[in-house]
Design a protein around this motif. Structure first.
Motif, PDB file in Angstrom:
ATOM      1  N   TRP A  48       0.860  -1.180   0.000  1.00  0.00           N
ATOM      2  CA  TRP A  48       0.000   0.000   0.000  1.00  0.00           C
ATOM      3  C   TRP A  48       0.897   1.232   0.000  1.00  0.00           C
ATOM      4  O   TRP A  48       1.852   1.307   0.764  1.00  0.00           O
ATOM      5  N   ASP A  49       0.600   2.220  -0.843  1.00  0.00           N
ATOM      6  CA  ASP A  49       1.365   3.460  -0.797  1.00  0.00           C
ATOM      7  C   ASP A  49       0.636   4.474   0.079  1.00  0.00           C
ATOM      8  O   ASP A  49      -0.441   4.199   0.604  1.00  0.00           O
ATOM      9  N   ARG A  50       1.217   5.651   0.266  1.00  0.00           N
ATOM     10  CA  ARG A  50       0.640   6.656   1.163  1.00  0.00           C
ATOM     11  C   ARG A  50      -0.723   7.155   0.699  1.00  0.00           C
ATOM     12  O   ARG A  50      -1.530   7.605   1.495  1.00  0.00           O
ATOM     13  N   ALA A  51      -0.986   7.102  -0.588  1.00  0.00           N
ATOM     14  CA  ALA A  51      -2.265   7.569  -1.122  1.00  0.00           C
ATOM     15  C   ALA A  51      -3.348   6.496  -1.039  1.00  0.00           C
ATOM     16  O   ALA A  51      -4.471   6.719  -1.461  1.00  0.00           O
ATOM     17  N   GLY A  52      -3.002   5.326  -0.513  1.00  0.00           N
ATOM     18  CA  GLY A  52      -3.985   4.257  -0.366  1.00  0.00           C
ATOM     19  C   GLY A  52      -4.147   3.374  -1.589  1.00  0.00           C
ATOM     20  O   GLY A  52      -5.128   2.647  -1.706  1.00  0.00           O
ATOM     21  N   HIS A  53      -3.175   3.411  -2.507  1.00  0.00           N
ATOM     22  CA  HIS A  53      -3.217   2.544  -3.680  1.00  0.00           C
ATOM     23  C   HIS A  53      -2.491   1.234  -3.383  1.00  0.00           C
ATOM     24  O   HIS A  53      -1.466   1.235  -2.709  1.00  0.00           O
ATOM     25  N   ARG A  83       9.334  -4.838 -11.568  1.00  0.00           N
ATOM     26  CA  ARG A  83       8.373  -3.888 -12.101  1.00  0.00           C
ATOM     27  C   ARG A  83       7.298  -3.618 -11.061  1.00  0.00           C
ATOM     28  O   ARG A  83       6.761  -4.539 -10.449  1.00  0.00           O
ATOM     29  N   TRP A  84       6.998  -2.340 -10.838  1.00  0.00           N
ATOM     30  CA  TRP A  84       5.913  -1.919  -9.942  1.00  0.00           C
ATOM     31  C   TRP A  84       4.686  -1.664 -10.789  1.00  0.00           C
ATOM     32  O   TRP A  84       4.762  -0.947 -11.775  1.00  0.00           O
ATOM     33  N   ARG A  85       3.557  -2.232 -10.397  1.00  0.00           N
ATOM     34  CA  ARG A  85       2.299  -2.020 -11.119  1.00  0.00           C
ATOM     35  C   ARG A  85       1.225  -1.582 -10.137  1.00  0.00           C
ATOM     36  O   ARG A  85       1.211  -2.021  -9.001  1.00  0.00           O
ATOM     37  N   ARG A  86       0.312  -0.738 -10.596  1.00  0.00           N
ATOM     38  CA  ARG A  86      -0.821  -0.318  -9.780  1.00  0.00           C
ATOM     39  C   ARG A  86      -1.866  -1.432  -9.828  1.00  0.00           C
ATOM     40  O   ARG A  86      -2.499  -1.667 -10.842  1.00  0.00           O
ATOM     41  N   ALA A  87      -2.023  -2.150  -8.726  1.00  0.00           N
ATOM     42  CA  ALA A  87      -2.868  -3.338  -8.697  1.00  0.00           C
ATOM     43  C   ALA A  87      -4.340  -3.011  -8.880  1.00  0.00           C
ATOM     44  O   ALA A  87      -5.083  -3.806  -9.437  1.00  0.00           O
ATOM     45  N   ASN A  88      -4.789  -1.839  -8.413  1.00  0.00           N
ATOM     46  CA  ASN A  88      -6.205  -1.526  -8.509  1.00  0.00           C
ATOM     47  C   ASN A  88      -6.514  -0.569  -9.661  1.00  0.00           C
ATOM     48  O   ASN A  88      -7.532   0.093  -9.668  1.00  0.00           O
ATOM     49  N   ASP A  89      -5.636  -0.469 -10.630  1.00  0.00           N
ATOM     50  CA  ASP A  89      -5.853   0.377 -11.804  1.00  0.00           C
ATOM     51  C   ASP A  89      -5.476  -0.399 -13.060  1.00  0.00           C
ATOM     52  O   ASP A  89      -4.693   0.058 -13.880  1.00  0.00           O
ATOM     53  N   LYS A  90      -6.009  -1.609 -13.183  1.00  0.00           N
ATOM     54  CA  LYS A  90      -5.764  -2.493 -14.329  1.00  0.00           C
ATOM     55  C   LYS A  90      -4.283  -2.778 -14.533  1.00  0.00           C
ATOM     56  O   LYS A  90      -3.810  -2.956 -15.650  1.00  0.00           O
ATOM     57  N   LEU A  91      -3.536  -2.805 -13.445  1.00  0.00           N
ATOM     58  CA  LEU A  91      -2.117  -3.167 -13.445  1.00  0.00           C
ATOM     59  C   LEU A  91      -1.262  -2.324 -14.381  1.00  0.00           C
ATOM     60  O   LEU A  91      -0.359  -2.826 -15.042  1.00  0.00           O
ATOM     61  N   ARG A 116      24.741  -4.952 -10.168  1.00  0.00           N
ATOM     62  CA  ARG A 116      24.703  -6.030  -9.183  1.00  0.00           C
ATOM     63  C   ARG A 116      23.335  -6.685  -9.214  1.00  0.00           C
ATOM     64  O   ARG A 116      22.361  -6.089  -9.629  1.00  0.00           O
ATOM     65  N   GLU A 117      23.281  -7.899  -8.770  1.00  0.00           N
ATOM     66  CA  GLU A 117      22.023  -8.645  -8.770  1.00  0.00           C
ATOM     67  C   GLU A 117      21.204  -8.276  -7.542  1.00  0.00           C
ATOM     68  O   GLU A 117      21.703  -8.240  -6.436  1.00  0.00           O
ATOM     69  N   VAL A 118      19.928  -8.003  -7.743  1.00  0.00           N
ATOM     70  CA  VAL A 118      19.008  -7.727  -6.647  1.00  0.00           C
ATOM     71  C   VAL A 118      18.278  -9.016  -6.335  1.00  0.00           C
ATOM     72  O   VAL A 118      17.713  -9.646  -7.218  1.00  0.00           O
ATOM     73  N   SER A 119      18.313  -9.429  -5.068  1.00  0.00           N
ATOM     74  CA  SER A 119      17.700 -10.705  -4.746  1.00  0.00           C
ATOM     75  C   SER A 119      16.404 -10.553  -3.946  1.00  0.00           C
ATOM     76  O   SER A 119      15.582 -11.433  -3.961  1.00  0.00           O
ATOM     77  N   VAL A 120      16.211  -9.408  -3.263  1.00  0.00           N
ATOM     78  CA  VAL A 120      15.032  -9.243  -2.419  1.00  0.00           C
ATOM     79  C   VAL A 120      14.553  -7.796  -2.522  1.00  0.00           C
ATOM     80  O   VAL A 120      15.350  -6.878  -2.527  1.00  0.00           O
ATOM     81  N   VAL A 121      13.237  -7.615  -2.607  1.00  0.00           N
ATOM     82  CA  VAL A 121      12.657  -6.273  -2.547  1.00  0.00           C
ATOM     83  C   VAL A 121      12.190  -6.090  -1.110  1.00  0.00           C
ATOM     84  O   VAL A 121      11.415  -6.873  -0.591  1.00  0.00           O
ATOM     85  N   ARG A 122      12.654  -5.048  -0.446  1.00  0.00           N
ATOM     86  CA  ARG A 122      12.297  -4.796   0.948  1.00  0.00           C
ATOM     87  C   ARG A 122      11.514  -3.505   1.055  1.00  0.00           C
ATOM     88  O   ARG A 122      11.753  -2.565   0.322  1.00  0.00           O
ATOM     89  N   GLY A 123      10.576  -3.481   2.006  1.00  0.00           N
ATOM     90  CA  GLY A 123       9.819  -2.261   2.260  1.00  0.00           C
ATOM     91  C   GLY A 123       8.692  -2.062   1.275  1.00  0.00           C
ATOM     92  O   GLY A 123       8.332  -2.945   0.529  1.00  0.00           O
ATOM     93  N   GLY A 124       8.140  -0.865   1.269  1.00  0.00           N
ATOM     94  CA  GLY A 124       7.024  -0.547   0.410  1.00  0.00           C
ATOM     95  C   GLY A 124       7.261   0.760  -0.327  1.00  0.00           C
ATOM     96  O   GLY A 124       8.277   1.420  -0.148  1.00  0.00           O
ATOM     97  N   VAL A 125       6.319   1.133  -1.131  1.00  0.00           N
ATOM     98  CA  VAL A 125       6.391   2.383  -1.863  1.00  0.00           C
ATOM     99  C   VAL A 125       5.952   3.496  -0.924  1.00  0.00           C
ATOM    100  O   VAL A 125       4.909   3.423  -0.314  1.00  0.00           O
ATOM    101  N   THR A 126       6.761   4.524  -0.794  1.00  0.00           N
ATOM    102  CA  THR A 126       6.398   5.650   0.081  1.00  0.00           C
ATOM    103  C   THR A 126       6.388   6.930  -0.710  1.00  0.00           C
ATOM    104  O   THR A 126       6.950   7.038  -1.745  1.00  0.00           O
TER     105      THR A 126
END
Length: 70
Positions: free
Chosen positions: A13-18, A41-49, A60-70
């Motif tokens: 969930w982002d700060r705007a409630g999306h 890739r970040w997609r808006r789940a409630n706006d038809k992705l 470098r290789e990214v292995s884990v996404v941590r935290g949320g969108v702020t």
């Protein structure tokens, strides 16, 4: 729908409630040549992705996404 070549990794969930979904993009090859590097890739789940952002690490290789969108 999430494209068949992407794999869901988390919902945030982002700060705007999306509600956003993070998907993993594996490397994509065409005729043995890399046409897209791996990343996320970040997609808006409630706006038809619709695509919000794509992160393709180059150094470098990214292995884990941590935290949320702020």
């Amino acid at each position: 729908m999430i494209p068949a070549d992407e794999f869901p990794r988390g919902l945030f969930w982002d700060r705007a409630g999306h509600l956003d979904v993070v998907t993993y993009l594996p490397r994509k090859y065409r005729h043995g040549i890399v046409v897209r590097d791996r990343g996320y890739r970040w997609r808006r789940a409630n706006d038809k992705l619709r695509v919000l952002d794509t992160v393709l690490p180059k150094e470098r290789e990214v292995s884990v996404v941590r935290g949320g969108v702020t």
